[in-house]
Motif scaffolding. Sequence first.
Motif, PDB file in Angstrom:
ATOM      1  N   LYS A   1       0.864  -1.174   0.000  1.00 51.00           N
ATOM      2  CA  LYS A   1       0.000   0.000   0.000  1.00 51.00           C
ATOM      3  C   LYS A   1       0.900   1.223   0.000  1.00 51.00           C
ATOM      4  O   LYS A   1       1.856   1.291   0.781  1.00 51.00           O
ATOM      5  N   CYS A   2       0.646   2.164  -0.898  1.00 52.68           N
ATOM      6  CA  CYS A   2       1.487   3.356  -0.935  1.00 52.68           C
ATOM      7  C   CYS A   2       0.622   4.609  -0.841  1.00 52.68           C
ATOM      8  O   CYS A   2      -0.508   4.636  -1.316  1.00 52.68           O
ATOM      9  N   SER A   3       1.179   5.623  -0.210  1.00 52.46           N
ATOM     10  CA  SER A   3       0.509   6.914  -0.115  1.00 52.46           C
ATOM     11  C   SER A   3       1.542   8.008  -0.329  1.00 52.46           C
ATOM     12  O   SER A   3       2.631   7.977   0.240  1.00 52.46           O
ATOM     13  N   SER A   4       1.187   8.959  -1.177  1.00 53.12           N
ATOM     14  CA  SER A   4       2.090  10.074  -1.496  1.00 53.12           C
ATOM     15  C   SER A   4       1.746  11.271  -0.624  1.00 53.12           C
ATOM     16  O   SER A   4       0.593  11.474  -0.244  1.00 53.12           O
ATOM     17  N   SER A   5       2.770  12.062  -0.351  1.00 49.90           N
ATOM     18  CA  SER A   5       2.548  13.291   0.395  1.00 49.90           C
ATOM     19  C   SER A   5       3.311  14.419  -0.277  1.00 49.90           C
ATOM     20  O   SER A   5       4.350  14.197  -0.902  1.00 49.90           O
TER      21      SER A   5
END
Length: 139
Positions: free
Chosen positions: A107-111
């Motif tokens: 699972k990846c999340s960008s900021s």
Amino acid sequence: MNCISLPGIIAISYMPCSNLPADLIYQVLADYPVTISGSATPISIKSIPVCELEESPDNNTPTEKVKLIFTTLDTLPTSTPLAFLISTVNNKHYIIGTHERLYPTIKCSSSTSKPDGEAASVKYEVSFTARKALIPYTV
């Protein structure tokens, strides 16, 4: 239920699950030494990575669930099943993933970056559940 956290991760790399030897879990359960003979791609870590191992019984069979969380500027090729290799400060090496299904979930999340010029980063959370989810190997 037992939860273990690895001491000081100093390196994380990845490789396609198809490059791993077959039946890794059975090799570990039989106390057969596991070796990796392929090149892994290093990941540049931008935060302190965390790897947690949770052990619990499932129908009287011990089951492990491992969760690896790290932040990087790299983009991982998540379209193919990936295995992750971890090295710790006490010179231990672990694999998250196997050649066979079920593969680790990524699972990846960008900021966005802060206004002071920091680069934008991607946070990855890798989860894997198996009879032996954190597989020790020798280099």
